[in-house]
Design an enzyme around this catalytic site. Structure first.
Site, PDB file in Angstrom:
ATOM      1  N   HIS A 154     -10.422   1.254   2.023  1.00 60.04           N
ATOM      2  CA  HIS A 154      -9.888   2.308   2.295  1.00 60.04           C
ATOM      3  C   HIS A 154     -10.622   3.582   2.484  1.00 60.04           C
ATOM      4  O   HIS A 154     -10.804   4.713   3.880  1.00 60.04           O
ATOM      5  CB  HIS A 154      -8.821   3.104   1.539  1.00 60.04           C
ATOM      6  CG  HIS A 154      -7.742   2.743   1.486  1.00 60.04           C
ATOM      7  ND1 HIS A 154      -6.830   2.660   2.672  1.00 60.04           N
ATOM      8  CD2 HIS A 154      -6.749   2.037   0.415  1.00 60.04           C
ATOM      9  CE1 HIS A 154      -5.526   2.170   2.448  1.00 60.04           C
ATOM     10  NE2 HIS A 154      -5.285   1.851   1.192  1.00 60.04           N
ATOM     11  N   HIS A 214      -9.142  -3.473  -2.216  1.00 61.35           N
ATOM     12  CA  HIS A 214      -8.265  -3.313  -1.164  1.00 61.35           C
ATOM     13  C   HIS A 214      -8.118  -1.626  -0.684  1.00 61.35           C
ATOM     14  O   HIS A 214      -8.580  -1.160  -0.194  1.00 61.35           O
ATOM     15  CB  HIS A 214      -6.645  -3.101  -1.872  1.00 61.35           C
ATOM     16  CG  HIS A 214      -5.637  -2.640  -0.788  1.00 61.35           C
ATOM     17  ND1 HIS A 214      -4.204  -3.279  -0.349  1.00 61.35           N
ATOM     18  CD2 HIS A 214      -5.116  -1.284  -0.681  1.00 61.35           C
ATOM     19  CE1 HIS A 214      -3.894  -2.643  -0.044  1.00 61.35           C
ATOM     20  NE2 HIS A 214      -3.995  -0.943  -0.354  1.00 61.35           N
ATOM     21  N   GLU A 215      -9.191  -1.216  -1.769  1.00 61.08           N
ATOM     22  CA  GLU A 215      -9.148   0.164  -2.219  1.00 61.08           C
ATOM     23  C   GLU A 215     -10.524   0.762  -2.161  1.00 61.08           C
ATOM     24  O   GLU A 215     -11.049   1.377  -0.628  1.00 61.08           O
ATOM     25  CB  GLU A 215      -9.405   1.030  -3.400  1.00 61.08           C
ATOM     26  CG  GLU A 215      -8.026   1.483  -4.422  1.00 61.08           C
ATOM     27  CD  GLU A 215      -7.117   1.532  -3.986  1.00 61.08           C
ATOM     28  OE1 GLU A 215      -7.013   2.606  -2.899  1.00 61.08           O
ATOM     29  OE2 GLU A 215      -5.615   0.868  -3.514  1.00 61.08           O
ATOM     30  N   CYS A 256       0.860  -0.830   0.121  1.00 62.37           N
ATOM     31  CA  CYS A 256      -0.011   0.217   0.365  1.00 62.37           C
ATOM     32  C   CYS A 256       0.481   0.878  -0.277  1.00 62.37           C
ATOM     33  O   CYS A 256       1.422   1.634   0.747  1.00 62.37           O
ATOM     34  CB  CYS A 256      -1.069   0.106   1.421  1.00 62.37           C
ATOM     35  SG  CYS A 256      -2.007   1.664   1.383  1.00 62.37           S
TER      36      CYS A 256
HETATM   37 ZN   LIG Z   1      -3.687   1.173   0.225  1.00 67.77          ZN
END
Ligand SMILES: [Zn+2]
Length: 185
Positions: free
Chosen positions: A143, A139-140, A97
């Site tokens: 966030h 993954h995004e 990341c």
């Molecule tokens: Zn990330």
């Protein structure tokens, strides 16, 4: 106008732990922001970047899963107000990341997802994706929920990463941990 390199918010910064609220497409600054977010992702050699990683609370991210694998023109995909409608299967991949420099670990996630999102043109799209693209999207998406990939690794992997994570967090001041410019090569 030239695209701007946005500062990266690093582990230990409180905005990475915020769940971002839905955003409006009427925001006059949206177009510039999308351009700068994409530009910053490529400058950092990333395949995905979420708004809170650059200090914004707009609920969106950009991805380009093919970027690291092929020599080709950038093809940024922007997902605004995304919703993961369903998921199934399982896959395990090593993740990293931009907000956690030097940290890599295996993460287990659903292999296939159906996601709906709004494009920068205001169109609502639903698609089912799998493979690396599905991993990058999840993954995004995490966030935007205030979740980092290191939250999802095994207990043993967490122990191994603890010192590195603590070192990153120790650089935070008043809940902020921001890096301007590009890292040294
Ligand atoms: Zn990330």
């Amino acid at each position: 106008m030239k695209p701007k390199l946005l500062p990266i918010h690093i582990y230990g910064d409180s905005i990475l732990r915020e769940k971002l609220p839905e955003c409006s497409l009427d925001d006059a600054k949206l177009k510039d922001f999308i351009r700068d977010l994409s530009y910053t992702m490529y400058q950092r050699d990333g395949v995905g970047l979420a708004a809170n990683q650059v200090g914004s609370r707009l609920r969106m991210f950009v991805i380009d899963p093919e970027w690291a694998r092929e020599e080709r023109e950038p093809n940024p995909i922007v997902m605004i107000n995304p919703v993961i409608e369903s998921s199934d299967g399982e896959t395990e991949n090593e993740e990293g990341c931009i907000s956690l420099p030097g940290i890599y670990a295996n993460v287990r996630r659903p292999a296939r997802i159906t996601i709906s999102y709004t494009t920068p043109d205001g169109e609502r799209v639903t698609e089912t994706v799998e493979g690396f693209k599905a991993v990058v999207i999840q993954h995004e998406y995490d966030h935007l929920e205030g979740v980092l990939f290191t939250d999802k690794v095994s207990t043993l992997a967490k122990l191994k990463l603890k010192r590195k994570l603590n070192d990153l967090a120790a650089q935070a001041v008043d809940g902020k941990n921001v890096r301007e410019g590009l890292p040294d090569a």
